[in-house]
Design a protein around this motif. Structure first.
Motif, PDB file in Angstrom:
ATOM      1  N   LEU A 178       0.828  -1.206   0.000  1.00  0.00           N
ATOM      2  CA  LEU A 178       0.000   0.000   0.000  1.00  0.00           C
ATOM      3  C   LEU A 178       0.860   1.253   0.000  1.00  0.00           C
ATOM      4  O   LEU A 178       0.627   2.180  -0.781  1.00  0.00           O
ATOM      5  CB  LEU A 178      -0.935   0.011   1.219  1.00  0.00           C
ATOM      6  CG  LEU A 178      -1.787   1.272   1.384  1.00  0.00           C
ATOM      7  CD1 LEU A 178      -2.744   1.427   0.208  1.00  0.00           C
ATOM      8  CD2 LEU A 178      -2.534   1.222   2.711  1.00  0.00           C
ATOM      9  N   GLY A 179       1.880   1.295   0.852  1.00  0.00           N
ATOM     10  CA  GLY A 179       2.759   2.460   0.902  1.00  0.00           C
ATOM     11  C   GLY A 179       3.479   2.692  -0.413  1.00  0.00           C
ATOM     12  O   GLY A 179       3.589   3.827  -0.886  1.00  0.00           O
ATOM     13  N   THR A 180       3.935   1.606  -1.025  1.00  0.00           N
ATOM     14  CA  THR A 180       4.618   1.727  -2.310  1.00  0.00           C
ATOM     15  C   THR A 180       3.667   2.227  -3.388  1.00  0.00           C
ATOM     16  O   THR A 180       4.030   3.088  -4.203  1.00  0.00           O
ATOM     17  CB  THR A 180       5.231   0.374  -2.725  1.00  0.00           C
ATOM     18  OG1 THR A 180       6.122  -0.049  -1.683  1.00  0.00           O
ATOM     19  CG2 THR A 180       5.970   0.477  -4.039  1.00  0.00           C
ATOM     20  N   LEU A 181       2.441   1.707  -3.398  1.00  0.00           N
ATOM     21  CA  LEU A 181       1.449   2.163  -4.377  1.00  0.00           C
ATOM     22  C   LEU A 181       1.099   3.636  -4.183  1.00  0.00           C
ATOM     23  O   LEU A 181       0.924   4.369  -5.156  1.00  0.00           O
ATOM     24  CB  LEU A 181       0.193   1.301  -4.315  1.00  0.00           C
ATOM     25  CG  LEU A 181       0.338  -0.126  -4.835  1.00  0.00           C
ATOM     26  CD1 LEU A 181      -0.933  -0.927  -4.587  1.00  0.00           C
ATOM     27  CD2 LEU A 181       0.700  -0.129  -6.306  1.00  0.00           C
ATOM     28  N   ILE A 182       1.031   4.064  -2.929  1.00  0.00           N
ATOM     29  CA  ILE A 182       0.748   5.475  -2.657  1.00  0.00           C
ATOM     30  C   ILE A 182       1.889   6.348  -3.180  1.00  0.00           C
ATOM     31  O   ILE A 182       1.656   7.373  -3.824  1.00  0.00           O
ATOM     32  CB  ILE A 182       0.510   5.721  -1.148  1.00  0.00           C
ATOM     33  CG1 ILE A 182      -0.809   5.077  -0.714  1.00  0.00           C
ATOM     34  CG2 ILE A 182       0.497   7.218  -0.829  1.00  0.00           C
ATOM     35  CD1 ILE A 182      -1.037   5.081   0.785  1.00  0.00           C
ATOM     36  N   ILE A 183       3.133   5.938  -2.932  1.00  0.00           N
ATOM     37  CA  ILE A 183       4.284   6.714  -3.407  1.00  0.00           C
ATOM     38  C   ILE A 183       4.305   6.758  -4.932  1.00  0.00           C
ATOM     39  O   ILE A 183       4.505   7.821  -5.528  1.00  0.00           O
ATOM     40  CB  ILE A 183       5.607   6.147  -2.847  1.00  0.00           C
ATOM     41  CG1 ILE A 183       5.711   6.478  -1.358  1.00  0.00           C
ATOM     42  CG2 ILE A 183       6.805   6.700  -3.601  1.00  0.00           C
ATOM     43  CD1 ILE A 183       6.888   5.849  -0.662  1.00  0.00           C
TER      44      ILE A 183
ATOM     45  N   VAL B 241       3.299   9.744 -10.024  1.00  0.00           N
ATOM     46  CA  VAL B 241       2.650   9.890 -11.337  1.00  0.00           C
ATOM     47  C   VAL B 241       1.757  11.128 -11.354  1.00  0.00           C
ATOM     48  O   VAL B 241       1.835  11.946 -12.275  1.00  0.00           O
ATOM     49  CB  VAL B 241       1.856   8.620 -11.702  1.00  0.00           C
ATOM     50  CG1 VAL B 241       0.984   8.844 -12.922  1.00  0.00           C
ATOM     51  CG2 VAL B 241       2.806   7.456 -11.946  1.00  0.00           C
ATOM     52  N   VAL B 242       0.931  11.275 -10.336  1.00  0.00           N
ATOM     53  CA  VAL B 242       0.027  12.440 -10.282  1.00  0.00           C
ATOM     54  C   VAL B 242       0.840  13.724 -10.162  1.00  0.00           C
ATOM     55  O   VAL B 242       0.557  14.718 -10.844  1.00  0.00           O
ATOM     56  CB  VAL B 242      -0.979  12.299  -9.113  1.00  0.00           C
ATOM     57  CG1 VAL B 242      -1.734  13.598  -8.874  1.00  0.00           C
ATOM     58  CG2 VAL B 242      -1.943  11.159  -9.388  1.00  0.00           C
ATOM     59  N   GLY B 243       1.858  13.711  -9.306  1.00  0.00           N
ATOM     60  CA  GLY B 243       2.698  14.894  -9.139  1.00  0.00           C
ATOM     61  C   GLY B 243       3.411  15.278 -10.425  1.00  0.00           C
ATOM     62  O   GLY B 243       3.473  16.458 -10.787  1.00  0.00           O
ATOM     63  N   THR B 244       3.929  14.277 -11.143  1.00  0.00           N
ATOM     64  CA  THR B 244       4.596  14.558 -12.417  1.00  0.00           C
ATOM     65  C   THR B 244       3.619  15.148 -13.413  1.00  0.00           C
ATOM     66  O   THR B 244       3.945  16.101 -14.134  1.00  0.00           O
ATOM     67  CB  THR B 244       5.244  13.282 -12.989  1.00  0.00           C
ATOM     68  OG1 THR B 244       6.221  12.820 -12.059  1.00  0.00           O
ATOM     69  CG2 THR B 244       5.900  13.535 -14.331  1.00  0.00           C
ATOM     70  N   ALA B 245       2.409  14.602 -13.466  1.00  0.00           N
ATOM     71  CA  ALA B 245       1.400  15.119 -14.398  1.00  0.00           C
ATOM     72  C   ALA B 245       1.061  16.572 -14.084  1.00  0.00           C
ATOM     73  O   ALA B 245       1.015  17.421 -14.980  1.00  0.00           O
ATOM     74  CB  ALA B 245       0.142  14.250 -14.343  1.00  0.00           C
TER      75      ALA B 245
END
Length: 183
Positions: free
Chosen positions: A102-107, A112-116
């Motif tokens: 879960l932590g890895t998926l959140i990161i 991805v969202v931050g880069t976008a």
């Protein structure tokens, strides 16, 4: 005769040379991977957000962002980094609680969202940001450094092998589509 005070410095320099090279090499590899992700993800993610930005309310917002003065554009451009920090801390907390996946998926999702978001904001605020002399100077240095790094990566064996495999897979997919008339 040798100066006795020079020997300890030289000895320490010799002892630290190999670990420092290792650290620099690892840092370089990590930085190259981040840059490759950014390079790979920047354009498609920016296009995706540009498509979202065509929605009526967001079109107006993007127009307002494009008219920001330089320092307001800088604050807006840096905002996603600060806003994603609590999300990344949440991910680290989840990992600390034993929820590694879960932590890895959140990161990864935050990356991805931050880069976008950063890619789209940079596209919108770039003209204003480049009006700042110091930003224009460092932007030009960053682009030059990044292009030199990417040139090195593009001539490397793994990169060339990956390009070859991508070409072969694309051709195999095209043959499969033609054979099964998937068009």
């Amino acid at each position: 005769m040798d100066n006795p005070q020079e020997h300890p410095t030289t000895l320490w320099q010799r002892l630290l040379r190999w670990p420092m090279r290792l650290v620099r090499g690892l840092f370089g590899v990590l930085l190259a991977l981040i840059i490759l992700f950014e390079e790979w993800g920047w354009v498609p993610l920016q296009r995706a957000l540009a498509w979202v930005g065509r929605l009526p309310g967001l079109r107006w917002l993007e127009g307002r962002i494009q008219t920001l003065p330089p320092y307001a554009a800088l604050v807006l451009f840096l905002a996603p980094t600060l806003l994603l920090l609590p999300v990344k801390l949440l991910a680290l907390w989840a990992i600390g609680q034993g929820q590694v996946v879960l932590g890895t998926l959140i990161i990864l999702g935050a990356k991805v969202v931050g880069t976008a978001i950063v890619a789209r904001l940079f596209t919108l605020t770039r003209p204003a940001l480049l009006q700042l002399a110091w930003f224009a100077h460092w932007h030009a240095r960053w682009i030059s450094w990044k292009e030199a790094l990417l040139a090195q990566v593009r001539v490397s064996w793994p990169w060339r092998f990956g390009r070859m495999m991508k070409t072969r897979l694309r051709r195999a997919w095209q043959r499969t589509r033609a054979r099964w008339k998937l068009d």
